[in-house]
Design a protein around this motif. Sequence first.
Motif, short mmCIF file in Angstrom:
data_model
loop_
_atom_site.label_atom_id
_atom_site.label_comp_id
_atom_site.label_asym_id
_atom_site.label_seq_id
_atom_site.Cartn_x
_atom_site.Cartn_y
_atom_site.Cartn_z
N LYS A 163 46.01 80.41 72.03
CA LYS A 163 44.83 81.01 71.50
C LYS A 163 43.82 80.87 72.75
N ALA A 164 43.63 79.62 73.28
CA ALA A 164 42.55 79.74 74.34
C ALA A 164 42.77 80.54 75.64
N ALA A 165 43.84 80.97 76.02
CA ALA A 165 44.18 81.58 77.26
C ALA A 165 43.60 83.19 77.00
N LYS A 166 43.57 83.59 75.65
CA LYS A 166 42.85 84.77 75.30
C LYS A 166 41.36 85.01 75.45
N GLU A 167 40.81 83.68 75.18
CA GLU A 167 39.40 83.59 75.18
C GLU A 167 38.94 83.39 76.47
N VAL A 168 39.88 82.82 77.35
CA VAL A 168 39.08 82.41 78.50
C VAL A 168 39.28 83.60 79.47
#
Length: 270
Positions: free
Chosen positions: A147-152
């Motif tokens: 999830k976080a990789a896409k946001e970052v």
Amino acid sequence: MSVDQAAPATALRAPAGQQVAASDVAAYALRLGDDALILSQRLCEWVTRAPTIEEDLAIANIALDLLGHARTLLGYAGELDGTGRSEDDFAYTRTERQFRNALLVELPGGDFATTIARQLAFAHYGRLLYIALQESADAVLAGLGAKAAKEVAYHCLHAGQWVVRLGGGTEESHRRMQAGLDQVWPYTAELFDSDEMVARLDADGTGVDPARLHTEWQESVTAVLTEAGLSLPTPRWRAVGGREGLHTEAFAPLVAELQAVHRQYPGGTW
């Protein structure tokens, strides 16, 4: 897999023949969670103060992404360390010396260029970290990584666009952007520090040793700086201590503001 779909804290998985220590995973999650929490708090200081209303919204959304990462990581740390503490307990009831964030994220924002310099450094580190964490043997950390990789990835894009805009703008904007980079760069090395605990988690496939991310991180930020006509700083000193609870003098006021409502109304709900 989303964070909500991740396995419960008791379902730690490691390669055959190896066992993950829950206390190590809890300490690791605490570090990453504190990084996200404190940077989120710093970015919120720009809301209503950014150069444009669109930038108010962009920075607020980045701060909310980071807060979401922090909530997952800190809540997970509380499950694993046996205390049952929630993310709110970690955020509002610890003393300054109990936070384990890297010093980079607690630095005062300074002018807008300094904040963007910090964002460039941290976002590119975070992107590489979460991409690698997607392969974690721990289902919760792997779910967060996905999830976080896409946001970052957006955080990297946002910071990079501003670095190029300021570096290639006026003489004054170029000067300020380079000065911001020079100011924050001595604090970047701490992001990539390793220790025995992190090495154990990296070896069993649960965590990511940040030391192995440094080369790719430097290449990615250098590409942005080259496009902007800026120089990669070469610091003569480097910051240490954040992971051991040793913080800058700017940290106490930040924690006081973060915890102010809880201190006034302990146990309050709404």
